[in-house]
Design a protein around this motif. Structure first.
Motif, short mmCIF file in Angstrom:
data_model
loop_
_atom_site.label_atom_id
_atom_site.label_comp_id
_atom_site.label_asym_id
_atom_site.label_seq_id
_atom_site.Cartn_x
_atom_site.Cartn_y
_atom_site.Cartn_z
N VAL A 146 -8.54 -3.83 2.01
CA VAL A 146 -8.78 -5.27 1.92
C VAL A 146 -8.60 -5.96 3.27
CG1 VAL A 146 -8.06 -7.42 0.82
CG2 VAL A 146 -8.13 -5.30 -0.51
N LEU A 147 -7.55 -5.55 4.01
CA LEU A 147 -7.21 -6.23 5.26
C LEU A 147 -7.60 -5.44 6.50
CD1 LEU A 147 -3.66 -7.48 4.20
CD2 LEU A 147 -5.83 -8.72 4.05
N GLY A 148 -7.96 -4.16 6.33
CA GLY A 148 -8.44 -3.37 7.46
C GLY A 148 -7.41 -2.52 8.14
N ASN A 149 -6.13 -2.60 7.73
CA ASN A 149 -5.08 -1.80 8.34
C ASN A 149 -3.97 -1.60 7.31
OD1 ASN A 149 -2.59 -1.08 9.86
ND2 ASN A 149 -3.91 -1.36 11.65
N GLU A 150 -3.59 -0.36 7.08
CA GLU A 150 -2.58 -0.07 6.06
C GLU A 150 -1.22 -0.66 6.38
OE1 GLU A 150 -1.23 4.35 7.71
OE2 GLU A 150 -2.51 4.19 5.96
N ASN A 151 -0.99 -1.01 7.63
CA ASN A 151 0.31 -1.55 8.02
C ASN A 151 0.37 -3.07 7.98
OD1 ASN A 151 1.69 1.02 8.90
ND2 ASN A 151 -0.12 1.09 10.20
N LEU A 152 -0.70 -3.72 7.56
CA LEU A 152 -0.69 -5.18 7.41
C LEU A 152 -0.11 -5.52 6.03
CD1 LEU A 152 -4.11 -6.17 9.01
CD2 LEU A 152 -1.82 -6.45 9.98
N ILE A 153 1.19 -5.32 5.91
CA ILE A 153 1.89 -5.58 4.66
C ILE A 153 2.35 -7.04 4.66
CG2 ILE A 153 3.79 -4.89 3.18
CD1 ILE A 153 1.65 -2.72 3.61
N LEU A 154 1.82 -7.81 3.73
CA LEU A 154 2.11 -9.24 3.70
C LEU A 154 3.46 -9.50 3.05
CD1 LEU A 154 -1.40 -10.66 2.74
CD2 LEU A 154 -0.47 -10.09 5.00
N GLN A 155 4.19 -10.48 3.58
CA GLN A 155 5.53 -10.80 3.12
C GLN A 155 5.56 -12.22 2.54
OE1 GLN A 155 8.15 -10.37 6.44
NE2 GLN A 155 7.51 -8.29 6.90
N PRO A 156 6.39 -12.43 1.54
CA PRO A 156 6.51 -13.78 0.97
C PRO A 156 7.26 -14.73 1.91
CG PRO A 156 7.30 -12.09 -0.56
CD PRO A 156 7.16 -11.44 0.77
N ASP A 157 6.78 -15.94 1.97
CA ASP A 157 7.49 -17.01 2.69
C ASP A 157 8.39 -17.71 1.68
OD1 ASP A 157 8.36 -18.93 4.41
OD2 ASP A 157 6.48 -20.06 4.45
N ALA A 158 9.47 -17.04 1.33
CA ALA A 158 10.32 -17.52 0.24
C ALA A 158 11.00 -18.84 0.58
CB ALA A 158 11.37 -16.47 -0.10
N ALA A 159 11.20 -19.10 1.86
CA ALA A 159 11.94 -20.31 2.24
C ALA A 159 11.17 -21.59 1.94
CB ALA A 159 12.29 -20.25 3.73
N ARG A 160 9.84 -21.49 1.82
CA ARG A 160 9.05 -22.73 1.69
C ARG A 160 8.17 -22.75 0.45
NH1 ARG A 160 6.53 -23.29 7.68
NH2 ARG A 160 6.30 -21.03 7.44
N THR A 161 8.31 -21.77 -0.42
CA THR A 161 7.40 -21.71 -1.56
C THR A 161 7.79 -22.69 -2.67
OG1 THR A 161 6.20 -20.15 -2.96
CG2 THR A 161 8.60 -19.95 -2.92
N LYS A 162 6.78 -23.03 -3.47
CA LYS A 162 6.99 -23.86 -4.64
C LYS A 162 6.92 -23.05 -5.93
CE LYS A 162 7.45 -27.74 -2.42
NZ LYS A 162 8.79 -28.37 -2.36
N PHE A 163 6.40 -21.82 -5.83
CA PHE A 163 6.27 -20.99 -7.04
C PHE A 163 6.37 -19.52 -6.62
CE2 PHE A 163 4.62 -18.82 -10.64
CZ PHE A 163 4.71 -19.66 -11.74
N ALA A 164 7.42 -18.84 -7.05
CA ALA A 164 7.62 -17.42 -6.74
C ALA A 164 7.43 -16.62 -8.01
CB ALA A 164 9.01 -17.19 -6.17
#
Length: 398
Positions: A146-164
């Motif tokens: 999907v992103l073109g590189n297996e190491n592009l692991i996306l992380q949650p921005d927990a500090a600013r989210t409105k819905f986790a």
């Protein structure tokens, strides 16, 4: 006795929590959280508090040993390195490079992982096995496609989210919402989301420690997270709550989800998951309208059924609602070192061949470790005859 301020380094944990260690007569005797550390601010998990036990364990090796007829004997570093090198070269010359394998375990950090893979591929072998094939290669497989590189692991921005939306993860115990993002003060993070008017939803068959403090716990039939996510995606498509502008700028393939999601009826999804249809619809509506939201999984999902498809649905749900690279959504954080670039530099001689058993593609530098035993026990002339283990214990792990 002297006290030193330092950072914890137990296993593959990333935050390097600040700790204070007491040293007496050259030996570590105690450890405790460092209240002056700017990030962890007096927090450390139970592993960090037992760093002295790791350091002083009587089974800890401080020098190379070699098996002999009379038991293990100590040898010098020079003799050990020379003997190992000669044996590995002889095996490669006699049986080919695929006869050599490496395995790195969960105590390996990013640099160790890169070097273990590089060591194996330098011989011309693709057999650099790793512990992540137990629980995490689905995330890498999806990132690659999907992103073109297996190491592009996306992380949650927990500090600013409105819905986790947390599926199969228990961060109050694991100190992290995803593998590559430990958050030392995760309890405070969850409380901060709630104080700011946000919502934390835990999807898990078990009422975990995190579920007890969440705003909502969604019990689900084990192994059916995929159907819940696809049903939420269908609801978002049906109600036209997707972020069309984000998708127009950043995504292709929308027609695939338009087709797939409508193959799953929401009543059928409710029957499969045990989550009522009205609740599925409400969760989808709240996620899409939150302004910032993220969905994330962990071991509970990644060791269950349909894991790769489930991770694809997670990433797609985040993207369809515009929550990729949005504050409070998910993002890629390379950290102090740009790990994907580092890995590319170290793996220019990489052998990309699939596994000889099963023809499985490589993820995170090697084939799934589940094929290791079948390879060793086969009659193929190129079967694995040497294994170098780095920071792991495959006899127990697998």
């Amino acid at each position: 006795m002297k006290t030193y301020r330092t950072t914890c380094k137990i296993g593959a944990c990333e935050p390097f929590c600040g700790i204070e260690v007491d040293v007496e007569a050259g030996q570590m005797v105690a450890a405790r959280p460092d209240p002056s550390h700017p990030i962890t601010a007096g927090y450390a998990c139970i592993k960090g508090m037992h760093v002295a036990d790791y350091q002083n364990d009587p089974d800890r090796l401080l020098h190379p040993i070699r098996r002999s007829p009379g038991g293990y004997e100590r040898v010098s570093w020079g003799d050990a390195v020379g003997a190992i090198g000669r044996q590995l070269r002889a095996i490669r010359d006699a049986h080919g490079p695929r006869a050599i394998a490496t395995y790195w375990g969960n105590a390996a950090d990013s640099v160790t992982i890169s070097l273990a893979n590089t060591f194996c591929h330098a011989f011309g072998s693709p057999n650099s096995f790793n512990v992540l094939s137990l629980e995490y290669t689905d995330r890498g497989a999806v990132a690659q496609r999907v992103l073109g590189n297996e190491n592009l692991i996306l992380q949650p921005d927990a500090a600013r989210t409105k819905f986790a939306l947390l599926l199969g993860t228990n961060p109050l115990v694991t100190n992290g919402m995803t593998l590559l993002q430990r958050r030392p003060r995760i309890s405070a993070d969850i409380k901060a989301i709630q104080r700011a008017g946000g919502k934390v939803v835990v999807v898990d068959p078990r009422r975990t420690e995190t579920a007890r403090v969440a705003d909502e716990h969604v019990p689900i039939v084990p192994g059916t997270d995929l159907f819940l996510l696809v049903a939420m995606i269908r609801r978002i498509l049906d109600t036209e709550r997707l972020d069309a502008a984000f998708l127009e700028r950043n995504a292709v393939g929308m027609e695939v989800w338009q087709r797939l999601a409508r193959m799953l009826d929401l009543d059928r999804a409710a029957q499969i998951t045990g989550v009522p249809r009205a609740r599925i619809e409400r969760l989808a509506d709240e996620f899409a309208s939150a302004g910032s939201a993220f969905a994330s999984t962990r071991v509970g999902v990644q060791t269950s059924h349909n894991t790769t498809l489930t991770e694809w649905a997670v990433l797609s749900l985040n993207a369809l609602t515009g929550n990729v690279d949005r504050p409070g959504g998910v993002y890629f954080n390379p950290g102090f070192f740009d790990v994907p670039s580092l890995i590319e530099q170290f793996t220019k001689r990489r052998n990309p061949a699939a596994s000889r058993i099963g023809a499985y593609p490589q993820i995170f530098g090697g084939p799934p470790a589940a094929v290791f035993a079948d390879d060793v026990l086969s009659d193929d002339p190129e079967r694995i005859r040497a294994l170098v283990v780095v920071a792991g214990n495959p006899v127990i792990t697998f």
